[in-house]
Design an enzyme around this catalytic site. Structure first.
Site, short mmCIF file in Angstrom:
data_model
loop_
_atom_site.label_atom_id
_atom_site.label_comp_id
_atom_site.label_asym_id
_atom_site.label_seq_id
_atom_site.Cartn_x
_atom_site.Cartn_y
_atom_site.Cartn_z
NE ARG A 1 185.38 29.88 59.75
CZ ARG A 1 186.72 29.90 59.64
NH1 ARG A 1 187.46 29.07 60.31
NH2 ARG A 1 187.31 30.75 58.84
CD GLU B 1 198.84 30.96 55.62
OE1 GLU B 1 197.88 30.28 55.98
OE2 GLU B 1 199.53 30.70 54.61
CE LYS C 1 193.57 34.32 56.02
NZ LYS C 1 194.79 34.49 56.82
P1 ATP Z 1 191.17 31.17 55.93
O1 ATP Z 1 190.86 29.73 56.20
O2 ATP Z 1 190.08 31.94 55.30
O3 ATP Z 1 192.50 31.39 55.29
P2 ATP Z 1 192.21 31.24 58.48
O4 ATP Z 1 191.36 30.80 59.59
O5 ATP Z 1 193.17 30.24 57.98
O6 ATP Z 1 191.30 31.82 57.35
P3 ATP Z 1 194.23 32.68 59.78
O7 ATP Z 1 195.01 33.82 59.30
O8 ATP Z 1 194.91 31.38 59.95
O9 ATP Z 1 192.99 32.55 58.80
O10 ATP Z 1 193.44 33.07 61.09
C1 ATP Z 1 194.04 33.64 62.22
C2 ATP Z 1 193.17 33.37 63.40
O11 ATP Z 1 191.86 33.92 63.20
C3 ATP Z 1 193.00 31.89 63.63
O12 ATP Z 1 193.19 31.63 65.01
C4 ATP Z 1 191.60 31.61 63.20
O13 ATP Z 1 191.05 30.56 63.93
C5 ATP Z 1 190.89 32.93 63.45
N1 ATP Z 1 189.76 33.09 62.54
C6 ATP Z 1 189.81 33.05 61.20
N2 ATP Z 1 188.56 33.17 60.69
C7 ATP Z 1 187.72 33.30 61.74
C8 ATP Z 1 186.30 33.45 61.87
N3 ATP Z 1 185.50 33.50 60.81
N4 ATP Z 1 185.79 33.55 63.11
C9 ATP Z 1 186.60 33.52 64.17
N5 ATP Z 1 187.92 33.36 64.13
C10 ATP Z 1 188.49 33.25 62.92
MG MG Z 2 194.83 29.40 58.71
#
Ligand code: ATP
Ligand code: MG
Length: 562
Positions: A265, A37, A275
């Site tokens: 994760r 995102e 984030k």
């Molecule tokens: P946040 O919840 O902090 O906003 P997010 O997971 O929503 O993070 P996205 O931009 O949606 O962030 O993530 C893009 C991709 O990266 C998704 O497929 C997510 O599962 C993966 N991802 C995010 N954080 C991690 C992590 N700590 N370890 C592994 N994969 C991750």
């Molecule tokens: Mg997300």
């Protein structure tokens, strides 16, 4: 389709699923995607997902990986973030080629799918507000209540949806819901939202839409539209999988449906990965921007001097599993250090200088010693390092009255000045307070190049910088941004911000560097010999060089703890 040659390597569970699909289920081209995102900068957790998704696309013939911006929440999203994400994925060494997509590309298509579900009695426009929807959803033990609008004639829902889309209603007045089962044991399946009204401009579609799709609706269908075969996400989405499947099956645009697979994760010690929290650190100026070298963002790590290969090796090393765990910082620095050792240019820098005068060296003589840039790689060539009568060495490489086991400089002791000469300390100058102001030495002209003239040995070799050639620099030293290993754990009643390490940045302005570093480049890694790994910071100017300390030569954090 053939799999690659690494058969001896044990496959992680995601690759086992994929290979089983190739070998037994008729899959011919594997398609993955990385779907950030654009609401923040990428962090090291994203790197794990990038390495997994793009990594898979490099392993199987015909496989591809899309970069898709999951841009369905306009209030938090921005092109700045899209640009940074693209730069970071590239820097990590991956390439989506021409496969860059946006969920917003599919708004029109998704809208059409929604109309189809309404016509088929699988979705309806609901007039409950969000509070009422929550209140009627039931609990894990109790079924929810059907919405009074559940049986709304499909023509009416179609026309209401059209009006929602065109901005006739205010935020929160109507939603589109999937008609699944208000008694379903999985709460996610109790008539989930597909669209909500949001009268807000989108960074790509402007004011065209007054409704935006919810994550589960947009995500699974975006996967289906792109023909993704394996949709890899993190474990918290496991409960969403039935809904993912329900939407994909309800719309039914392809025979081979995308499969959602969840993995653990990455959690790394002494940092936060959400984030929302990273944004707060930036907005409230706890750090100096998203690329502050203390941040776990890819941009911060790049600025800190961590290498893409080091990060990729780290992701390989920690592997992919179904169980959440906390990775220690040592595991991370181990991978980075291994790569830095291979690529860093060796240079001499004195961080805490004290003057040395070679009494028997000709006053105005300068010699230049040819020195290897990187003993790990001949192709990195050599450079000339000037040597003269007055030099700097590290303060802690000298002791006036050293103990026996101290192999550096002390009065009457001989050491090698790296690549230059054998040097013997004769005496020291002191000021009125007894502080040493200069160390007087003599050199053995026969030991030129640092080689023993007669087989006599010296135990210590120390680095040095010629005083009149030295350049000054600011050095930024970093410690963990947080003082506890798991700052997100708020069970002690303390917010993560209360755990910020107040001493995570220490600036020193006394360093003396060998003159070749005036041509230092951003993005190049240097080993300041015997001191650690460093890189030029973007805040540098011609007048003022600034270096970031990347990591030490050895694992000093682990030692400090014990
Ligand atoms: P946040 O919840 O902090 O906003 P997010 O997971 O929503 O993070 P996205 O931009 O949606 O962030 O993530 C893009 C991709 O990266 C998704 O497929 C997510 O599962 C993966 N991802 C995010 N954080 C991690 C992590 N700590 N370890 C592994 N994969 C991750
Ligand atoms: Mg997300």
């Amino acid at each position: 389709m053939s799999t690659d040659n690494k058969t001896e390597e044990s496959l992680n569970f995601v690759r086992q699923i994929i290979e089983d699909d190739i070998n037994n289920n008729g899959y011919t081209a594997i398609k993955t995607r990385f779907p950030p995102e654009p609401n923040g900068y990428l962090h090291i957790g994203h790197a794990k997902s990038i390495c997994l998704n793009f990594g898979i696309s490099q392993l199987y013939k015909g496989a591809t990986c899309n970069l898709r911006f999951d841009d369905t929440n306009p209030e938090k999203e921005d092109v700045e973030f899209e640009n940074s994400i693209q730069a970071d994925v590239k820097w990590l060494g991956f390439d989506w080629q021409d496969r860059l997509y946006h969920s917003s590309d599919y708004f029109e298509t998704l809208y059409g799918f929604a109309q189809k579900l309404i016509r088929e009695g699988k979705a309806y426009v609901c007039s409950l507000n969000l509070e009422e929807i929550r209140a009627t959803r039931g609990t894990v033990k109790e079924a929810g209540k059907n919405s009074p609008d559940r049986e709304r004639p499909f023509e009416e829902s179609l026309s209401l949806l059209e009006d929602m889309k065109n901005g006739k209603f205010e935020d929160g007045t109507y939603t589109l819901r999937a008609k699944i089962d208000m008694a379903h044991p999985n709460m996610k399946m109790r008539d989930p939202l597909m669209y909500r009204i949001r009268k807000i401009a989108h960074h790509r579609t402007g004011n065209k839409w007054s409704i935006y799709p919810m994550y589960d609706w947009a995500h699974g269908l975006s996967d289906a539209i792109e023909g993704i075969t394996h949709s890899i996400c993190t474990l918290e989405f496991e409960v969403n999988r039935p809904l993912y499947d329900w939407f994909v099956n309800a719309v039914d645009i392809q025979k081979q449906k995308p499969k959602q697979i969840e993995f653990a994760r990455l959690n790394l010690e002494y940092t936060v990965m959400s984030k929302r929290k990273l944004l707060q650190l930036v907005q409230e100026n706890h750090v100096n921007g998203w690329d502050d070298p203390r941040m776990p963002t890819i941009a911060g790590m790049r600025r800190r001097g961590y290498t893409p290969k080091g990060i990729r090796n780290f992701c390989d090393m920690i592997g992919v599993s179904k169980v959440d765990s906390m990775i220690t910082y040592d595991q991370f620095t181990y991978s980075v250090r291994e790569d830095l050792n291979k690529v860093a240019q060796r240079v001499m820098a004195v961080l805490n200088p004290i003057k040395v005068i070679i009494d028997n060296y000709p006053d105005n003589q300068v010699e230049e010693f040819e020195t290897e840039n990187n003993p790990e790689n001949d192709a990195d060539g050599t450079r000339l390092v000037p040597f003269a009568k007055e030099l700097y060495i590290e303060k802690n490489d000298f002791m006036e009255e050293p103990p026996k086991k101290f192999f550096r400089l002390g009065i009457g002791r001989e050491v090698r000045f790296k690549g230059a000469y054998f040097i013997t300390c004769q005496s020291v100058d002191k000021d009125e307070d007894g502080n040493i102001t200069a160390i007087h030495c003599t050199y053995d002209p026969q030991s030129k190049g640092g080689n023993s003239p007669d087989g006599r040995k010296v135990k210590g070799t120390i680095h040095w910088v010629s005083a009149k050639h030295a350049i000054n620099a600011e050095i930024r030293n970093y410690d963990h941004l947080f003082s506890t290993p798991n700052p997100s754990d708020e069970s002690d009643g303390k917010n993560f911000l209360e755990k910020i390490n107040k001493n995570s940045l220490q600036i020193s302005s006394i360093a003396k560097l060998e003159p070749s570093l005036k041509d230092a480049k951003i993005g190049c890694n240097y080993q300041f010999m015997r001191n650690g790994y460093y890189c030029l910071d973007k805040d540098s100017s011609n007048e003022k060089l600034i270096f970031n300390s990347t990591i030490g030569l050895r694992d000093s954090w682990g030692k400090k703890k014990s």
